[in-house]
Design a protein around this motif. Structure first.
Motif, PDB file in Angstrom:
ATOM      1  N   UNK A 207       9.084   5.145   5.301  1.00 43.60           N
ATOM      2  CA  UNK A 207       8.537   3.833   4.952  1.00 43.60           C
ATOM      3  C   UNK A 207       9.613   2.923   4.389  1.00 43.60           C
ATOM      4  N   UNK A 208       9.547   1.648   4.756  1.00 42.74           N
ATOM      5  CA  UNK A 208      10.385   0.673   4.063  1.00 42.74           C
ATOM      6  C   UNK A 208       9.751   0.417   2.697  1.00 42.74           C
ATOM      7  N   UNK A 209      10.526  -0.141   1.775  1.00 37.44           N
ATOM      8  CA  UNK A 209       9.969  -0.476   0.470  1.00 37.44           C
ATOM      9  C   UNK A 209       8.830  -1.481   0.606  1.00 37.44           C
ATOM     10  N   UNK A 210       8.940  -2.386   1.574  1.00 35.38           N
ATOM     11  CA  UNK A 210       7.849  -3.335   1.819  1.00 35.38           C
ATOM     12  C   UNK A 210       6.572  -2.609   2.246  1.00 35.38           C
ATOM     13  N   UNK A 211       6.714  -1.626   3.134  1.00 36.78           N
ATOM     14  CA  UNK A 211       5.545  -0.863   3.594  1.00 36.78           C
ATOM     15  C   UNK A 211       4.950  -0.046   2.461  1.00 36.78           C
ATOM     16  N   UNK A 212       5.813   0.503   1.625  1.00 33.43           N
ATOM     17  CA  UNK A 212       5.344   1.271   0.477  1.00 33.43           C
ATOM     18  C   UNK A 212       4.541   0.372  -0.468  1.00 33.43           C
ATOM     19  N   UNK A 213       5.065  -0.828  -0.720  1.00 30.63           N
ATOM     20  CA  UNK A 213       4.361  -1.781  -1.587  1.00 30.63           C
ATOM     21  C   UNK A 213       3.011  -2.164  -0.988  1.00 30.63           C
ATOM     22  N   UNK A 214       2.976  -2.369   0.330  1.00 30.02           N
ATOM     23  CA  UNK A 214       1.718  -2.716   0.997  1.00 30.02           C
ATOM     24  C   UNK A 214       0.683  -1.602   0.843  1.00 30.02           C
ATOM     25  N   UNK A 215       1.116  -0.350   1.001  1.00 33.92           N
ATOM     26  CA  UNK A 215       0.198   0.781   0.836  1.00 33.92           C
ATOM     27  C   UNK A 215      -0.377   0.824  -0.575  1.00 33.92           C
ATOM     28  N   UNK A 216       0.484   0.551  -1.567  1.00 35.21           N
ATOM     29  CA  UNK A 216       0.035   0.575  -2.955  1.00 35.21           C
ATOM     30  C   UNK A 216      -0.987  -0.531  -3.216  1.00 35.21           C
ATOM     31  N   UNK A 217      -0.734  -1.720  -2.705  1.00 40.04           N
ATOM     32  CA  UNK A 217      -1.663  -2.844  -2.892  1.00 40.04           C
ATOM     33  C   UNK A 217      -2.981  -2.589  -2.159  1.00 40.04           C
ATOM     34  N   UNK A 218      -2.904  -2.051  -0.942  1.00 41.92           N
ATOM     35  CA  UNK A 218      -4.114  -1.761  -0.172  1.00 41.92           C
ATOM     36  C   UNK A 218      -4.973  -0.706  -0.863  1.00 41.92           C
ATOM     37  N   UNK A 219      -4.319   0.245  -1.517  1.00 40.04           N
ATOM     38  CA  UNK A 219      -5.065   1.300  -2.213  1.00 40.04           C
ATOM     39  C   UNK A 219      -5.958   0.722  -3.307  1.00 40.04           C
ATOM     40  N   UNK A 220      -5.507  -0.373  -3.903  1.00 38.04           N
ATOM     41  CA  UNK A 220      -6.292  -1.058  -4.945  1.00 38.04           C
ATOM     42  C   UNK A 220      -7.230  -2.109  -4.348  1.00 38.04           C
ATOM     43  N   UNK A 221      -7.152  -2.311  -3.015  1.00 35.67           N
ATOM     44  CA  UNK A 221      -7.960  -3.348  -2.396  1.00 35.67           C
ATOM     45  C   UNK A 221      -7.453  -4.746  -2.703  1.00 35.67           C
ATOM     46  N   UNK A 222      -6.153  -4.877  -2.947  1.00 36.66           N
ATOM     47  CA  UNK A 222      -5.558  -6.170  -3.316  1.00 36.66           C
ATOM     48  C   UNK A 222      -4.942  -6.842  -2.088  1.00 36.66           C
ATOM     49  N   UNK A 223      -4.885  -8.169  -2.072  1.00 36.89           N
ATOM     50  CA  UNK A 223      -4.149  -8.858  -1.009  1.00 36.89           C
ATOM     51  C   UNK A 223      -2.661  -8.535  -1.118  1.00 36.89           C
TER      52      UNK A 223
END
Length: 289
Positions: A207-223
Motif C-alpha cells: 500500500x502507498x501511504x495515501x492508500x493506507x490513510x484512505x483505508x483508515x478513514x474508510x474504517x471510521x466511515x469518514x470522507x
C-alpha cells in the motif's frame, strides 16, 4: 523424533503472543520468559513459565536449560522504567544469548526489523544491529527476522483518522506492506524449521501511504481527507526532537519519520488484510464506548 523445546522471550508482546500460539499449534514444547507472575494469565496453554528480567542477568540463570530453540522478540519501542535501547535491545538479548551458549542451545532466532542493518544511525537500530552482529559471531545456529511494520503499528494511522483527517509527509506515494502478527509468527516458525539465516518479511497488501490513510478513514466511515505536509517539516521535526529531547523521546519519532520517507516493501507472506484489521479495530473501539 524428539519434540523440540522452545523458549519464547518477549512472549507478552504483540508478536510474542502469536509465536507462542503458533508453536503450540505445531506441537512444540514451549517455555515463556515473563517479568511478573501476573503475566501468566496472558497465555491459554504453555508448558513452563520462567520469571526473570533480561536486563538483570542473575535473574535469568537457567532460563535456557534443556531448551533447543530460543525465539527472542525482546525490544522496546517506547522506552520506560529508565531503560535505554542499549539496556534492553542489546544487553538484554546479549544476556539471553550468553545463557543459550552456556546451555548449548541449538539455535537462537531474533527479530529485528526491515532495513535495520541500513539504518544503524537511528537509536533504535544501533542497539538491535549491535546484537545482530554479536549473534552472527557467536557460533550458534541463528535466524534473523526482518519484518516490515506490524498491523499493530498502523493503529497510529487509525487514531489519526478518527478525527476525520490524516496528515502525511510528502506526496504519500511511498509504499509499505505491514504484516499481521499471526501471519508473521507462522512465517518465523517456517523459516526456523528451514534453518534460514536471515529473512525479510512483509504482508500481503502493498500500500502507498495515501492508500493506507484512505483505508483508515474508510474504517471510521469518514470522507477521504488527507493533508500532505512538505517534507522539510518532517526533517525539521526530527532535528527538533534530536536537539531538545532525550533518546527516550526522540527514538520512536526519528524511527517513524525516517521510515515514512522511503519505500519499505518486503516479500509478501500471509493472508490477513489491513482493511479487515482496521474494521475490526474500529468495531472493538465502538463496542467499548
Amino acid at each position: 523424533m524428539k519434540t523440540k523445546r522452545v523458549l519464547v522471550a518477549g512472549a507478552t508482546g504483540y508478536l510474542g503472543q502469536y509465536l507462542v500460539k503458533e508453536l503450540k499449534k505445531r506441537g512444540y514444547w514451549v517455555r515463556v520468559l515473563i517479568r511478573h507472575e501476573d503475566q501468566m494469565r496472558k497465555f491459554d496453554a504453555v508448558d513452563d513459565y520462567f520469571i526473570g528480567q533480561v536486563t538483570e542477568p542473575q535473574t535469568i540463570v537457567g532460563v535456557t536449560k534443556d531448551i533447543d530453540w530460543v525465539f527472542s522478540t525482546i525490544g522496546i519501542t517506547r522506552q520506560k522504567d529508565g531503560l535505554t535501547y542499549m539496556d534492553v535491545d542489546y544487553r538484554g538479548n546479549s544476556n539471553l544469548l550468553a545463557e543459550a551458549l552456556h546451555n548449548q542451545v541449538e539455535a537462537f532466532h531474533y527479530t529485528s526489523a526491515i532495513n535495520g542493518d541500513k539504518l544503524r544511525h537511528l537509536k533504535i537500530f544501533e542497539a538491535k544491529e549491535r546484537f545482530v552482529d554479536e549473534l552472527k559471531m557467536a557460533g550458534i545456529d541463528y535466524c534473523i527476522f526482518r519484518p516490515n511494520g506490524f498491523f499493530s503499528d498502523m493503529r497510529d494511522f487509525l487514531q489519526m483518522a478518527k478525527s476525520g483527517r490524516v496528515y502525511l509527509f510528502g506526496d504519500g506515494r511511498y509504499k509499505l506492506n505491514p504484516i499481521h502478527g499471526e501471519d508473521l509468527a507462522a512465517v518465523c516458525v517456517d523459516k526456523a524449521e528451514a534453518r534460514c539465516k536471515e529473512s525479510i518479511i512483509g504482508g500481503v497488501d502493498v500500500l502507498s501511504q495515501n492508500e493506507l490513510a484512505e483505508l483508515a478513514l474508510k474504517a471510521w466511515g469518514k470522507p477521504i481527507k488527507i493533508t500532505h505536509l512538505p517534507d522539510w517539516t518532517r526533517r525539521f521535526t526530527i532535528w527538533l526532537a534530536r536537539t531538545f529531547t532525550s533518546s527516550k523521546t526522540y527514538g520512536p519519532i526519528e524511527f517513524f519519520m525516517t521510515a515514512m520517507a522511503s519505500d519499505n516493501v518486503a516479500p509478501s507472506y500471509g493472508s490477513k488484510r489491513l482493511e479487515d484489521f482496521f474494521r475490526s479495530e474500529v468495531n472493538e473501539i465502538r463496542m467499548k464506548v
